[in-house]
Scaffold this motif. Structure first.
Motif, PDB file in Angstrom:
ATOM      1  N   ALA A  74       0.828  -1.206   0.000  1.00  0.00           N
ATOM      2  CA  ALA A  74       0.000   0.000   0.000  1.00  0.00           C
ATOM      3  C   ALA A  74       0.864   1.260   0.000  1.00  0.00           C
ATOM      4  N   TYR A  75       1.942   1.235   0.763  1.00  0.00           N
ATOM      5  CA  TYR A  75       2.842   2.396   0.787  1.00  0.00           C
ATOM      6  C   TYR A  75       3.563   2.548  -0.551  1.00  0.00           C
ATOM      7  N   LEU A  76       3.946   1.433  -1.164  1.00  0.00           N
ATOM      8  CA  LEU A  76       4.602   1.486  -2.473  1.00  0.00           C
ATOM      9  C   LEU A  76       3.660   2.039  -3.526  1.00  0.00           C
ATOM     10  N   ALA A  77       2.385   1.657  -3.469  1.00  0.00           N
ATOM     11  CA  ALA A  77       1.408   2.175  -4.427  1.00  0.00           C
ATOM     12  C   ALA A  77       1.227   3.682  -4.259  1.00  0.00           C
ATOM     13  N   GLN A  78       1.257   4.167  -3.015  1.00  0.00           N
ATOM     14  CA  GLN A  78       1.135   5.606  -2.794  1.00  0.00           C
ATOM     15  C   GLN A  78       2.362   6.357  -3.306  1.00  0.00           C
ATOM     16  N   GLU A  79       3.537   5.743  -3.176  1.00  0.00           N
ATOM     17  CA  GLU A  79       4.750   6.389  -3.689  1.00  0.00           C
ATOM     18  C   GLU A  79       4.721   6.533  -5.206  1.00  0.00           C
ATOM     19  N   ASN A  80       4.058   5.614  -5.879  1.00  0.00           N
ATOM     20  CA  ASN A  80       4.025   5.634  -7.340  1.00  0.00           C
ATOM     21  C   ASN A  80       2.909   6.505  -7.906  1.00  0.00           C
ATOM     22  N   ARG A  81       2.129   7.134  -7.029  1.00  0.00           N
ATOM     23  CA  ARG A  81       1.063   8.010  -7.510  1.00  0.00           C
ATOM     24  C   ARG A  81       1.642   9.328  -8.036  1.00  0.00           C
ATOM     25  N   VAL A  82       0.865   9.994  -8.867  1.00  0.00           N
ATOM     26  CA  VAL A  82       1.291  11.298  -9.383  1.00  0.00           C
ATOM     27  C   VAL A  82       1.305  12.323  -8.260  1.00  0.00           C
ATOM     28  N   ASN A  83       0.256  12.348  -7.454  1.00  0.00           N
ATOM     29  CA  ASN A  83       0.158  13.272  -6.328  1.00  0.00           C
ATOM     30  C   ASN A  83       0.499  12.514  -5.048  1.00  0.00           C
ATOM     31  N   ARG A  84       1.639  12.838  -4.466  1.00  0.00           N
ATOM     32  CA  ARG A  84       2.089  12.137  -3.270  1.00  0.00           C
ATOM     33  C   ARG A  84       2.082  13.045  -2.048  1.00  0.00           C
ATOM     34  N   SER A  85       1.237  14.067  -2.065  1.00  0.00           N
ATOM     35  CA  SER A  85       1.229  15.029  -0.955  1.00  0.00           C
ATOM     36  C   SER A  85       0.630  14.440   0.311  1.00  0.00           C
ATOM     37  N   LYS A  86      -0.252  13.460   0.168  1.00  0.00           N
ATOM     38  CA  LYS A  86      -0.921  12.876   1.341  1.00  0.00           C
ATOM     39  C   LYS A  86      -0.678  11.370   1.356  1.00  0.00           C
ATOM     40  N   ILE A  87       0.483  11.002   1.808  1.00  0.00           N
ATOM     41  CA  ILE A  87       0.823   9.580   1.920  1.00  0.00           C
ATOM     42  C   ILE A  87       0.554   9.124   3.349  1.00  0.00           C
ATOM     43  N   VAL A  88      -0.230   8.087   3.484  1.00  0.00           N
ATOM     44  CA  VAL A  88      -0.543   7.510   4.788  1.00  0.00           C
ATOM     45  C   VAL A  88       0.410   6.356   5.045  1.00  0.00           C
ATOM     46  N   ASP A  89       1.168   6.460   6.127  1.00  0.00           N
ATOM     47  CA  ASP A  89       2.160   5.443   6.464  1.00  0.00           C
ATOM     48  C   ASP A  89       1.614   4.574   7.590  1.00  0.00           C
ATOM     49  N   ASN A  90       1.197   3.362   7.246  1.00  0.00           N
ATOM     50  CA  ASN A  90       0.716   2.428   8.272  1.00  0.00           C
ATOM     51  C   ASN A  90       1.592   1.188   8.348  1.00  0.00           C
ATOM     52  N   ARG A  91       2.856   1.328   7.931  1.00  0.00           N
ATOM     53  CA  ARG A  91       3.791   0.209   8.020  1.00  0.00           C
ATOM     54  C   ARG A  91       4.085  -0.125   9.483  1.00  0.00           C
ATOM     55  N   VAL A  92       4.259  -1.405   9.750  1.00  0.00           N
ATOM     56  CA  VAL A  92       4.510  -1.845  11.126  1.00  0.00           C
ATOM     57  C   VAL A  92       5.937  -1.486  11.511  1.00  0.00           C
ATOM     58  N   ASN A  93       6.083  -0.673  12.552  1.00  0.00           N
ATOM     59  CA  ASN A  93       7.407  -0.220  12.987  1.00  0.00           C
ATOM     60  C   ASN A  93       8.072  -1.154  13.981  1.00  0.00           C
ATOM     61  N   ALA A  94       7.284  -1.887  14.743  1.00  0.00           N
ATOM     62  CA  ALA A  94       7.855  -2.809  15.726  1.00  0.00           C
ATOM     63  C   ALA A  94       6.853  -3.925  15.987  1.00  0.00           C
ATOM     64  N   LEU A  95       7.382  -5.108  16.265  1.00  0.00           N
ATOM     65  CA  LEU A  95       6.542  -6.256  16.588  1.00  0.00           C
ATOM     66  C   LEU A  95       6.990  -6.831  17.923  1.00  0.00           C
ATOM     67  N   LEU A  96       6.100  -6.798  18.893  1.00  0.00           N
ATOM     68  CA  LEU A  96       6.369  -7.393  20.198  1.00  0.00           C
ATOM     69  C   LEU A  96       5.891  -8.845  20.165  1.00  0.00           C
ATOM     70  N   TYR A  97       6.845  -9.762  20.218  1.00  0.00           N
ATOM     71  CA  TYR A  97       6.489 -11.179  20.193  1.00  0.00           C
ATOM     72  C   TYR A  97       6.540 -11.732  21.607  1.00  0.00           C
ATOM     73  N   PHE A  98       5.400 -12.195  22.086  1.00  0.00           N
ATOM     74  CA  PHE A  98       5.270 -12.677  23.454  1.00  0.00           C
ATOM     75  C   PHE A  98       5.624 -14.165  23.498  1.00  0.00           C
TER      76      PHE A  98
END
Length: 424
Positions: free
Chosen positions: A133-157
């Protein structure tokens, strides 16, 4: 010129300024901009049911970020055939004027089935879908509003068994350690003694190293002060973190209020470093290394996935596009290309010349062989003719003496007769 120093192969020249210029105030500008925009942070928690994942998240952020089972289910629930669900909740929290858009992704059902084969796949698919989803937003013509919901950390219990990592733990970490920042956590550390926790940690680290699993650890560089380096070493030495969580405030014998758990023999305090590693986990996750987690996701993990994805689609990197260059370097490159071209032409001409010489030498050898063959044939003919002449000569010489010996025998009687006539 970005990257010009690396292309020219020269180190940057250090200059000493004689007055205040002002660019040292740039971090303050970034700070003000960050306060205006706020931050996004996506945290994923994975583990079997009953290990206290929701409680720990609420304890970390000191707010009701994640609802309990009795409350309404969170939005964004995705169910999978193997029993693993992907649930996501978001909350806007603020501290000292700093805004944080926190997203917590939970995975209920993981490890709860009888057959847990491929139970890691829905989680991996969810992480990769966020990359897509983030890659698709980077490839858009208008990239002024990119939503970054990539997982930054994973806590494994990790379940507090005391016997090291289980097969499901190892397989999960091996499949996901190249896609997300893994942070292993020993859940419900209050069920084990200090000695048992120490041995359990050593077994977990041994299993992680044996299987080549990469986990997130704080690192220091040359810009860190001695205190920061010492703090990083202390935090790294406590991985995997043995933690407990509690949203309940208890009163200690001295009258202070603390979060913890009440037992017949006393209170286990959540924020007491002598009781568990909660403070070290919060220090690394939120206070000192949140930006490092975001950078590792963006620069290392996402870039590796993006490169792999684009290469699979047939994209090829063209390093000549928008490349910055120096005229002298370009001239040297042209001279090198020209010399290589001339060497190639010289080699081709030499090869052609050698081929022509070989062909001419072959023709000359063939002509020489033909002449030699004709010479041998003529020599044999002449020798044959000479032999025939010698044979004829021998025959003639042999015939002449025979005639000279027979001639007197025919003439002798006539002489005798004549003598008789006249002698009478």
């Amino acid at each position: 010129m970005r990257g010009s120093n690396s292309q020219l192969g020269t180190a940057p020249i250090r200059k000493k300024m004689h007055g205040y210029v002002g660019f040292s105030n740039y971090p303050n500008q970034v700070h003000r901009r960050s306060i205006k925009r706020g931050f996004n942070f996506t945290l994923m928690v994975v583990g079997e049911s009953g290990l206290g994942k929701s409680t720990l998240i609420n304890t970390l952020f000191e707010s009701k970020v994640y609802p309990t089972k009795e409350e309404l289910p969170p939005v964004g629930t995705i169910e999978h055939a193997n029993g693993v669900e992907i649930t996501s909740v978001s909350a806007d929290i603020q501290e000292n004027g700093i805004k944080l858009r926190l997203s917590v992704v939970d995975t209920p059902g993981f490890g709860d089935s009888i057959n847990n084969d491929d139970s890691w796949r829905p989680i991996l698919d969810n992480i990769e879908s966020r990359f897509d989803a983030y890659l698709a937003q980077e490839n858009r013509v208008n990239r002024s509003k990119i939503v970054d919901n990539r997982v930054n950390a994973l806590l494994y219990f990790v379940k507090p068994t005391g016997h090291g990592l289980r097969a499901i733990d190892i397989e999960f970490m091996k499949q996901l350690h190249t896609r997300v920042n893994l942070i292993p956590i020993i859940a419900k550390a209050d069920t084990m003694t200090a000695r048992e926790i120490e041995l359990f940690k050593s077994r977990i680290i041994a299993d992680i190293n044996y299987h080549g699993i990469h986990i997130f650890k704080p690192v220091s560089d040359e810009f860190d002060d001695p205190e920061t380096v010492a703090d990083n070493k202390d935090i790294a030495s406590k991985i995997p973190f043995a933690v407990i969580g509690s949203e309940t405030y208890l009163e200690t014998p001295d009258g202070s209020k603390v979060r913890g758990r009440q037992y017949p023999w006393g209170i286990i305090e959540v924020e007491n470093e002598n009781h568990n590693d909660f403070v070290s986990l919060r220090q690394m996750l939120l206070r000192t290394h949140m930006e490092e987690l975001r950078d590792a996701t963006d620069i290392a993990l996402y870039e590796a996935y993006r490169t792999q994805k684009l290469l699979a689609l047939g994209h090829v990197q063209d390093n000549s596009v928008f490349r910055e260059f120096n005229p002298r370097v370009q001239q040297e490159e042209e001279v090198r290309v020209h010399n290589a071209k001339m060497q190639k032409l010289e080699a081709e001409m030499s090869a052609v010349f050698q081929q022509k010489v070989q062909e001419k030498e072959g023709k000359l050898r063939l002509s020489e062989e033909e002449l030699h063959s004709r010479h041998q044939e003529m020599k044999q003919v002449l020798e044959k003719q000479r032999a025939e002449l010698d044979e004829k000569k021998r025959r003639l010489q042999a015939a002449v003496p025979v005639q000279t010996q027979m001639e007197p025998s025919y003439q002798q009687p006539a002489k005798d007769k004549k003598k008789k006539v006249f002698g009478f």
